[in-house]
Design an enzyme around this catalytic site. Structure first.
Site, PDB file in Angstrom:
ATOM      1  N   CYS A  94       0.818  -1.196   0.000  1.00  0.00           N
ATOM      2  CA  CYS A  94       0.000   0.000   0.000  1.00  0.00           C
ATOM      3  C   CYS A  94       0.857   1.254   0.000  1.00  0.00           C
ATOM      4  CB  CYS A  94      -0.925   0.020   1.216  1.00  0.00           C
ATOM      5  SG  CYS A  94      -0.048   0.033   2.765  1.00  0.00           S
ATOM      6  N   GLY A 120      -1.016   0.392  -4.800  1.00  0.00           N
ATOM      7  CA  GLY A 120      -2.190  -0.379  -4.401  1.00  0.00           C
ATOM      8  C   GLY A 120      -3.412   0.048  -5.173  1.00  0.00           C
ATOM      9  N   ASN A 194       1.520   0.909   6.036  1.00  0.00           N
ATOM     10  CA  ASN A 194       2.226   0.259   4.935  1.00  0.00           C
ATOM     11  C   ASN A 194       3.249  -0.689   5.545  1.00  0.00           C
ATOM     12  OD1 ASN A 194       3.504  -0.466   2.550  1.00  0.00           O
ATOM     13  ND2 ASN A 194       4.697   1.412   2.413  1.00  0.00           N
ATOM     14  N   GLY A 195       3.117  -1.977   5.273  1.00  0.00           N
ATOM     15  CA  GLY A 195       4.060  -2.942   5.815  1.00  0.00           C
ATOM     16  C   GLY A 195       3.372  -4.229   6.218  1.00  0.00           C
ATOM     17  N   TYR A 335      11.505  -1.992  -8.428  1.00  0.00           N
ATOM     18  CA  TYR A 335      10.182  -2.199  -9.021  1.00  0.00           C
ATOM     19  C   TYR A 335       9.080  -1.316  -8.447  1.00  0.00           C
ATOM     20  CZ  TYR A 335       5.857  -4.608 -10.355  1.00  0.00           C
ATOM     21  OH  TYR A 335       4.612  -4.893 -10.827  1.00  0.00           O
TER      22      TYR A 335
END
Length: 587
Positions: A94, A120, A194-195, A335
Site C-alpha cells: 500500500c 495499491g 504500509n508494511g 520495481y
C-alpha cells in the site's frame, strides 16, 4: 486488558453508488483551489464505500467494528467476470499519506493518493479531522472509483490521512480497506499502515485472550487494540507504546483529534518521507512523487525508529526504544517506486539506469535492439542500451486500459492475458536479435509468454536481462510474494529457467554487483528475497500456498485468512549469497 469503557463507536452507513449519484466529470472545484488545475482522474461510478464519524460513546471490545457490513460478501470485487492476473510480479502492499495544517487537506490527500496509486489498486480511503471529529470514507477500487466531489465535501478539516491498498495480509473486502478509525475513552484515532507485522498472530492471540474482539483479517487492527490497552499519557504516547510492541515492517500515519503522527519501524523497511507546502502545512507520504503532485517540497525521510508528532505547537521527534541497523527494502528501487521518486535518499531513476548499465557490462550479448517489458523495465533498458551502444526502441506496447477482469472468447486464445496487456511491434522486432530487459522474474510464467510473443513477431533471437538478482525467498515485510515453492529461482538454476522461458540467453543482476553499487549504504538494505536471510525472523508469519489467495480474495476463495495460509519456511545458512539459485527449507 482492554476496558470496555475505553472505546466509543458509531455505526456506519454502507451504500452502493449508482451513475445517477456520481457526477461523470469532476468540476474544477474538485481539486484544491491552491493548485487550480483540471482533474486528471475524473471519478467513475464503480466503487462501494462507507462513511464513519466518531461522535457518540458505546461500550465495545472491538475498536473498529464500524467496518463490518451486512453486505460485505458482495463487495470483494470478485463477482464481475473472470479474474485477470498475469503480471507475475511482487506487489507492494500500500501507500500512505498524511497532511496537517491545510484547509483543503482531504483534497490534497486525494491527489497524493493518485500519485501513489501504483502501490495499491484494490481499495482507497481518507480520514479527515474537523472540529475534533474524525470522518472516514473508504471504498473498494481505484482512488477515482472511491472519491468524487460530493464525497470530498464530506471530509472538511485541515488534518487528513489517506491509504491505497494492495493486500498482503487479509482479503480485499471493504472491511479491510484503510484507514481504520477507532474511538477510545481518551480520544479517537485513525491509522493507515504500509508494511507487515511478523508477530501479528502472537499479538492477536494475546489480545483475544484478554477479551479483544477482531473483525478484520488485517494486521493493522492489532495496532488499534494495543493503543486501547495502553496506559501511557498523553494520548499520542499510547501510539508510541503500541508501536514498541510491534515487530516487522510498518510505516504508519495516525490522525488524532488534534495531531498528525508518523511512525517508521526501527529497521526502516518501508519508505516514509516528510515535506512542506508553501503555506507551512506538513505532508507525509510513502514516496516523493506524492509531494511533487501537491506542490510540497521534500525535506527529509522519517528516520527508522522515529516518531514524528505534528500539532499546532510544531513538530516533535521521538525515538522508539528498539533502534537496530536499518534494513530498507531494496526492491523499492527495482520495481515498486515510481522512477521520478527519491526513496531512501536515492533517485529511483538513477538506480534503475545503473542496474541496466551493470547488466550490459557483466552480461553483454550481440544484439540489434534493446526493448523493455513496460513499464517497470524501461529505465533499466535505457541504461543497458546506453552502455551497450545499441538503440533502445519500444518493442512492446502496453495497454493501460485493461481492468482486473475480462471476457475471453469461446475459441481459446493462447497467452490471452499477456496479449491483452502487451502488444509486440513487428517493425521493431522482425529479423532482429533482441535484448529484453525486465525488472524481475517471480514464477516465470509471464516471462515465457513474453518470449513467445516476441518470437512470434519475427525476432531472430531473444535475450532476457533481469535488473534484479534471482528471487529465491518470500518477503514478510509488506510485499506480496508467493511461497518459496512457487518462486522459479528457488527451484531452478539460471540455465533451467532459460530453458523454461524459452529465451536464447538469460542473465540476472548479481547480488555482489548490487551491493558494490550501493557502496557504504549496502548494509542498510534488506536482501532477504534474494538471500533467504531475514533481518527479523518470520517465525509465525504465513505465506500463500500454491494456487490459493493469489490476489487475497479476488481469485479463489474469500474465506478467512486463517484457513488459507501455510507456515512460512525457515532458510538454511547460505555460503555465498550471489551464487545461490536454490534454497532448501526445513520445518
Amino acid at each position: 486488558m482492554a476496558s470496555s469503557s475505553a472505546i466509543n463507536l458509531s455505526k456506519p452507513s454502507l451504500s452502493l453508488n449508482s451513475k445517477s449519484q456520481i457526477p461523470q466529470k469532476a468540476p474544477l472545484s474538485f481539486l484544491p483551489k491552491t493548485l487550480n488545475k483540471p482533474s486528471l482522474f475524473p471519478p467513475t461510478p464503480s466503487s462501494v464505500s462507507h462513511t464513519h464519524k466518531t461522535l457518540l460513546a458505546f461500550s465495545s471490545d472491538n475498536p473498529i467494528s464500524h467496518v463490518i457490513s451486512a453486505n460485505e460478501n458482495n463487495v470483494d470485487g470478485s463477482s464481475f467476470g473472470f479474474h485477470f492476473d498475469d503480471d507475475d510480479k511482487p506487489r507492494e502492499e500500500c501507500g500512505v499519506v498524511g497532511i496537517y495544517g491545510d484547509p483543503e487537506a482531504s483534497r490534497l490527500c486525494y491527489l497524493a493518493l493518485h500519485a501513489l496509486q501504483h502501490r495499491g489498486q484494490e481499495g482507497a480511503g481518507i480520514v479527515a479531522v474537523n472540529n475534533n471529529v474524525l470522518q472516514s470514507i473508504t471504498g473498494v477500487g481505484l482512488v477515482s472509483d472511491v472519491f468524487n466531489e460530493s464525497k470530498l465535501d464530506q471530509l472538511p478539516g485541515d488534518l487528513a490521512i489517506g491509504h491505497v491498498r494492495y493486500s498482503t495480509a487479509g482479503s480485499s473486502m471493504l472491511k479491510n480497506v484503510q484507514p481504520f478509525v477507532a474511538g477510545y475513552r481518551f480520544g479517537s484515532v485513525g491509522v493507515a499502515h504500509n508494511g507487515n507485522l511478523v508477530n501479528y498472530r502472537k499479538l492477536r492471540a494475546t489480545l483475544e485472550d484478554s477479551g479483544s474482539i477482531f473483525n478484520t483479517s488485517s494486521d493493522t487492527e492489532v495496532v488499534l487494540h494495543l493503543i486501547a490497552i495502553s496506559k501511557a499519557r498523553p494520548f499520542f504516547l499510547r501510539i508510541v507504546d503500541a508501536c514498541e510492541k510491534l515487530e516487522g515492517a510498518y510505516s504508519m500515519v495516525f490522525a488524532t483529534e488534534d495531531k498528525l503522527v508518523a511512525v517508521r519501524d526501527p529497521h526502516g523497511f518501508r519508505p516514509l518521507v516528510m515535506g512542506r507546502r508553501s503555506n507551512g502545512s506538513i505532508v507525509f507520504a510513502s514516496e516523493t512523487c506524492a509531494l511533487d503532485l501537491i506542490e510540497a517540497t521534500y525535506e527529509r525521510e522519517v528516520n527508522p525508529g522515529e516518531v514524528l508528532v505534528v500539532d499546532k505547537e510544531g513538530i516533535q521527534s521521538l525515538c522508539l526504544i528498539s533502534h537496530p541497523e536499518p534494513k530498507q527494502c531494496i526492491f523499492e528501487h527495482m520495481y515498486f517506486a515510481l522512477p521520478n521518486s527519491e526513496v531512501f535518499g536515492k533517485s529511483v531513476y538513477e538506480s534503475r539506469h545503473l542496474f541496466g548499465e551493470i547488466l550490459a557490462t557483466e552480461a553483454p550479448v550481440d544484439c540489434d535492439v534493446v526493448i523493455a517489458v513496460p513499464d517497470s523495465g524501461v529505465v533499466a533498458a535505457l541504461g543497458y542500451a546506453a552502455k551497450a551502444g545499441v538503440p533502445f526502441q519500444q518493442g512492446l506496447i502496453r495497454s493501460h486500459y485493461v481492468g482486473r477482469t475480462f471476457i475471453e472468447p469461446s475459441q481459446k486464445i493462447r497467452d490471452f492475458g499477456v496479449k491483452l496487456k502487451l502488444s509486440p511491434v513487428r517493425a521493431v522486432l522482425e529479423g532482429k536479435r533482441v535484448v529484453v530487459v525486465d525488472d524481475s522474474i517471480v514464477r516465470g510464467t509471464t516471462s515465457s509468454k513474453i518470449v513467445r510473443l516476441i518470437k512470434e513477431a519475427g525476432a531472430k533471437e531473444v535475450h532476457m536481462r533481469i535488473a534484479s538478482p534471482p528471487i529465491i525467498a518470500s518477503c514478510y515485510y509488506g510485499v506480496d510474494t508467493p511461497s518459496s515453492e512457487e518462486l522459479i529461482s528457488n527451484r531452478m538454476t539460471v540455465e533451467e529457467i532459460r530453458e523454461f522461458i524459452g529465451c536464447d540467453s538469460l542473465a540476472f543482476l548479481q547480488l555482489d554487483s548490487l551491493k558494490n553499487f550501493l557502496g557504504d549504504d549496502s548494509p542498510n538494505y534488506c536482501y532477504a528475497c534474494f538471500s533467504g536471510r531475514y533481518p527479523v525472523q518470520p517465525k509465525e508469519v504465513k505465506v500463500k500456498r500454491v494456487g490459493d489467495f493469489m490476489d487475497d480474495g479476488l481469485n479463489g476463495s474469500i474465506e478467512s485468512i486463517d484457513g488459507g495460509w501455510v507456515q512460512g519456511p525457515r532458510f538454511q545458512d547460505i555460503e555465498k549469497e550471489s551464487d545461490v539459485r536454490k534454497v532448501s527449507s526445513f520445518s
